[in-house]
Design a protein around this motif. Structure first.
Motif, mmCIF file in Angstrom:
data_model
loop_
_atom_site.group_PDB
_atom_site.id
_atom_site.type_symbol
_atom_site.label_atom_id
_atom_site.label_comp_id
_atom_site.label_asym_id
_atom_site.label_seq_id
_atom_site.Cartn_x
_atom_site.Cartn_y
_atom_site.Cartn_z
ATOM 1 N N GLY A 184 -35.521 60.135 46.527
ATOM 2 C CA GLY A 184 -36.575 61.097 46.626
ATOM 3 C C GLY A 184 -37.833 60.471 47.378
ATOM 4 N N PHE A 185 -37.577 59.541 47.829
ATOM 5 C CA PHE A 185 -38.764 58.650 48.657
ATOM 6 C C PHE A 185 -38.300 58.670 50.151
ATOM 7 C CE2 PHE A 185 -40.344 57.428 44.785
ATOM 8 C CZ PHE A 185 -41.700 57.501 44.586
ATOM 9 N N VAL A 186 -38.902 59.199 51.257
ATOM 10 C CA VAL A 186 -38.267 59.184 52.482
ATOM 11 C C VAL A 186 -39.211 58.669 53.124
ATOM 12 C CG1 VAL A 186 -37.506 60.707 54.475
ATOM 13 C CG2 VAL A 186 -36.670 61.175 52.086
ATOM 14 N N GLN A 187 -38.996 57.914 54.229
ATOM 15 C CA GLN A 187 -40.234 57.356 55.142
ATOM 16 C C GLN A 187 -39.778 57.728 56.502
ATOM 17 O OE1 GLN A 187 -39.403 54.410 52.776
ATOM 18 N NE2 GLN A 187 -40.360 55.608 51.623
ATOM 19 N N ILE A 188 -40.783 58.181 57.304
ATOM 20 C CA ILE A 188 -40.775 58.477 58.849
ATOM 21 C C ILE A 188 -41.820 57.993 59.780
ATOM 22 C CG2 ILE A 188 -39.952 61.151 57.984
ATOM 23 C CD1 ILE A 188 -42.788 61.880 58.784
ATOM 24 N N ALA A 189 -41.490 57.770 60.827
ATOM 25 C CA ALA A 189 -42.043 57.036 61.750
ATOM 26 C C ALA A 189 -43.774 57.465 61.729
ATOM 27 C CB ALA A 189 -41.582 57.023 63.230
ATOM 28 N N PHE A 190 -44.689 56.461 61.795
ATOM 29 C CA PHE A 190 -45.815 56.906 61.845
ATOM 30 C C PHE A 190 -46.399 57.065 63.352
ATOM 31 C CE2 PHE A 190 -50.423 55.910 62.287
ATOM 32 C CZ PHE A 190 -51.118 56.304 61.104
ATOM 33 N N PRO A 191 -47.093 58.011 63.479
ATOM 34 C CA PRO A 191 -47.382 58.338 65.203
ATOM 35 C C PRO A 191 -48.452 57.704 65.666
ATOM 36 C CG PRO A 191 -48.263 60.158 63.518
ATOM 37 C CD PRO A 191 -47.541 59.072 62.818
ATOM 38 N N ASP A 192 -48.494 56.330 66.063
ATOM 39 C CA ASP A 192 -49.473 55.480 66.452
ATOM 40 C C ASP A 192 -49.567 55.605 67.879
ATOM 41 O OD1 ASP A 192 -47.210 54.084 67.165
ATOM 42 O OD2 ASP A 192 -47.858 52.040 66.197
ATOM 43 N N GLY A 193 -48.528 56.246 68.595
ATOM 44 C CA GLY A 193 -48.548 56.380 70.003
ATOM 45 C C GLY A 193 -48.376 55.045 70.863
ATOM 46 N N TRP A 194 -48.134 54.003 69.969
ATOM 47 C CA TRP A 194 -47.536 52.900 70.852
ATOM 48 C C TRP A 194 -46.186 52.380 70.371
ATOM 49 C CZ3 TRP A 194 -48.296 46.924 68.988
ATOM 50 C CH2 TRP A 194 -48.123 46.222 69.950
ATOM 51 N N THR A 196 -44.363 53.968 68.025
ATOM 52 C CA THR A 196 -44.027 55.459 68.090
ATOM 53 C C THR A 196 -44.277 56.207 69.146
ATOM 54 O OG1 THR A 196 -43.667 55.274 65.672
ATOM 55 C CG2 THR A 196 -43.477 57.412 66.733
ATOM 56 N N ARG A 197 -43.575 56.330 70.090
ATOM 57 C CA ARG A 197 -44.412 57.113 71.621
ATOM 58 C C ARG A 197 -44.628 58.390 70.974
ATOM 59 N NH1 ARG A 197 -46.603 54.040 75.026
ATOM 60 N NH2 ARG A 197 -45.278 52.293 75.060
ATOM 61 N N ASP A 198 -43.789 59.097 70.325
ATOM 62 C CA ASP A 198 -44.021 60.704 69.887
ATOM 63 C C ASP A 198 -45.020 60.708 68.999
ATOM 64 O OD1 ASP A 198 -43.643 63.360 69.936
ATOM 65 O OD2 ASP A 198 -41.365 63.402 69.560
ATOM 66 N N THR A 199 -46.127 61.494 69.372
ATOM 67 C CA THR A 199 -47.106 61.765 68.399
ATOM 68 C C THR A 199 -47.257 62.948 68.050
ATOM 69 O OG1 THR A 199 -48.729 61.910 69.802
ATOM 70 C CG2 THR A 199 -48.264 59.608 69.002
ATOM 71 N N SER A 200 -46.397 64.120 68.449
ATOM 72 C CA SER A 200 -46.239 65.322 68.382
ATOM 73 C C SER A 200 -45.876 65.602 66.960
ATOM 74 C CB SER A 200 -45.246 66.168 69.184
ATOM 75 O OG SER A 200 -43.835 65.879 68.793
ATOM 76 N N PHE A 201 -46.547 66.568 66.424
ATOM 77 C CA PHE A 201 -46.114 67.204 64.909
ATOM 78 C C PHE A 201 -44.509 67.623 64.742
ATOM 79 C CE2 PHE A 201 -45.942 69.906 61.117
ATOM 80 C CZ PHE A 201 -46.104 68.672 60.215
ATOM 81 N N GLU A 202 -44.234 67.926 66.017
ATOM 82 C CA GLU A 202 -42.782 68.478 65.852
ATOM 83 C C GLU A 202 -41.911 66.964 65.323
ATOM 84 O OE1 GLU A 202 -44.264 69.315 69.207
ATOM 85 O OE2 GLU A 202 -44.675 70.727 67.326
ATOM 86 N N SER A 203 -42.184 65.744 65.822
ATOM 87 C CA SER A 203 -41.624 64.673 65.399
ATOM 88 C C SER A 203 -41.505 64.568 63.867
ATOM 89 C CB SER A 203 -42.018 63.514 66.044
ATOM 90 O OG SER A 203 -43.639 63.073 65.322
#
Ligand SMILES: Cc1ncc(COP(=O)(O)O)c(C=O)c1O
Length: 442
Positions: A184-194, A196-203
């Motif tokens: 029940g704990f899930v981690q996703i990429a942090f949108p730092d723009g470096w 993690t390139r994709d910083t859109s909320f769709e990500s």
């Protein structure tokens, strides 16, 4: 090492000083190996933005402990408040009511925006995250049934070292001891723009789909306001969308302000950079600039999910710690230390960006106000270089600028976080010393 002697810095012995070795040896003998992570600078006095040892060395502090001393080290106002409370015949009172606890929660509530109307005092940052997880899950079960228990958080995040906080964290090596991780704990990429390139909320939505998580089953999203390991902020547009998404899916948005709060980012609360307000917020470290105390703030309907005596803590609102927090907050407000962090932060970030332009081994400079992360990278690629980061930290210390051990992905980030009382001359001098340390380390 050449000696250093300026109005702000003084290094006059070998480091570590030979006289400190017996004490260092005692610590090594008796404490766990895990406690050996920091440079062996033996603190004796810490005042304002400076730290001294007993052997004549004095540093400009770029650590604030670890982002604790927002109002400055050893402030007389805080020491006096602690001393007055300590000699007032009330050293502890468990969860029985006390005036000073009422004063502190009222003060915090008055500084927080709607809807953060309720405040619960704890002792450490990790405990506030544990409490936030408990609130998320209780809220999820109440509003959507037992399936609504998923806590989403971010890769590379750090929220503390207790079982829940560690699982909400996003550093795999720190979780190996848990073995049976809660799905029940899930981690996703942090949108730092470096990284993690994709910083859109769709990500965000795509990551949930890929992890097989139904939005309806998300009880809460927990995020450090900026990632402690890099000092990176998310884009404000992403955060606004996240805010809407959480509201729309009846999930709680939790911001962990344990590092970011009380003026550090040039604003009283780090989330002001996003133009949003969370449902739950975690505070610690800089709340008192000194004694251990922390706080969770939340919407009343969320905080009041648990009945009397089911969410307590032995040392909640310890009166001496409350006195320290009240005095520290008063200094942050009276001296406009968030404003000073903003002004000094402009200088710090401009100078670090200029340094980055001269130093190809700096991959990125992140942060706002008086927190910065300088990402050290390998020659010819953008992979983190933890060895370089360590050399920079050690060299800076030899030059009289005190830093804690590198942090973040690959141990490659050198973190800069002086007390918010640092003055422009001391800041400029320490930046100059840091630039020399970097040049001598590559
Ligand atoms: C963002 C964040 N949350 C939580 C914690 C845990 O706080 P503590 O060490 O007081 O338990 C830390 C500590 O570094 C932190 O940086």
């Amino acid at each position: 090492m050449p000696p250093v002697d300026t109005p702000y810095r003084r290094i006059v012995t070998a480091l570590p000083p030979p006289e400190s070795l017996p004490t260092l040896e005692t610590l090594r003998r008796i404490e766990p190996v895990a406690m050996r992570g920091q440079p062996p600078v033996m603190w004796d006095r810490a005042e304002g933005f400076q730290v001294s040892d007993r052997w004549g060395n004095k540093w400009i502090d770029w650590s604030s402990g670890v982002l604790i001393a927002n109002a400055g080290h050893g402030r007389k106002e805080i020491a006096d408040a602690i001393a007055a409370q300590a000699s007032s015949h009330l050293l502890t009172n468990y969860c029985f009511p006390s005036e000073i606890r009422a004063r502190l929660v009222e003060k915090l509530a008055s500084l927080l925006p709607e809807p953060l109307r309720k405040v619960f005092l704890l002792t450490t940052g990790s405990e506030t995250v544990e409490c936030a997880i408990k609130l998320c899950r209780a809220w999820g079960i109440r509003s959507g049934g037992k399936l609504k228990h998923v806590v989403v958080s971010y890769q590379h995040a750090f929220h503390g070292r207790t079982l829940g906080a560690q699982q909400a964290g996003g550093i795999a090596t720190l979780k190996e001891w848990i073995v049976n991780l809660d799905p029940g704990f899930v981690q996703i990429a942090f949108p730092d723009g470096w990284r993690t390139r994709d910083t859109s909320f769709e990500s965000f939505e795509k990551s949930l789909r890929e992890a097989g998580i139904e939005p309806a089953n998300v009880a809460g999203v927990i995020m450090e306001t900026y990632q402690g390991g890099s000092a990176a902020f998310a884009p404000p547009e992403y955060m606004k969308s996240l805010r809407q998404w959480c509201t729309g899916h009846k999930a709680l948005l939790v911001l962990d302000e344990v590092q970011a709060g009380f003026g550090r980012c040039g604003t009283m609360w780090g989330w002001e950079h996003y133009g949003i307000v969370p449902d739950v917020a975690c505070f610690g470290k800089g709340i008192s600039s000194s004694l251990p105390i922390s706080a969770v703030a939340a919407r009343a309907d969320v905080m009041d999910l648990h009945p009397p005596n089911s969410m307590t803590s032995t040392h909640t609102g310890n009166p001496v710690c409350c006195a320290a927090a009240l005095a520290s907050i008063a200094l942050v407000l009276k001296e406009d230390l968030a404003g000073n962090a903003a002004r000094m932060g402009e200088i710090l970030h401009a100078e670090l960006k200029a340094l980055q332009a001269r130093q190809p081994r700096i991959g990125r400079v992140e942060g706002k106000g008086l927190v910065a992360g300088v990402a050290c990278i390998q020659a010819g690629n953008t992979e983190p270089d933890g060895d370089l980061a360590w050399r920079v930290v050690e060299r800076a210390i030899e030059k009289g600028v005190l830093m804690f051990a590198p942090v973040g992905y690959g141990g490659g980030t050198v973190k800069i976080c002086p007390p918010l009382v640092i003055t422009e001359p001391a800041l400029r001098e320490s930046i100059q010393a840091f630039a020399e340390a970097f040049a001598e380390s590559v």
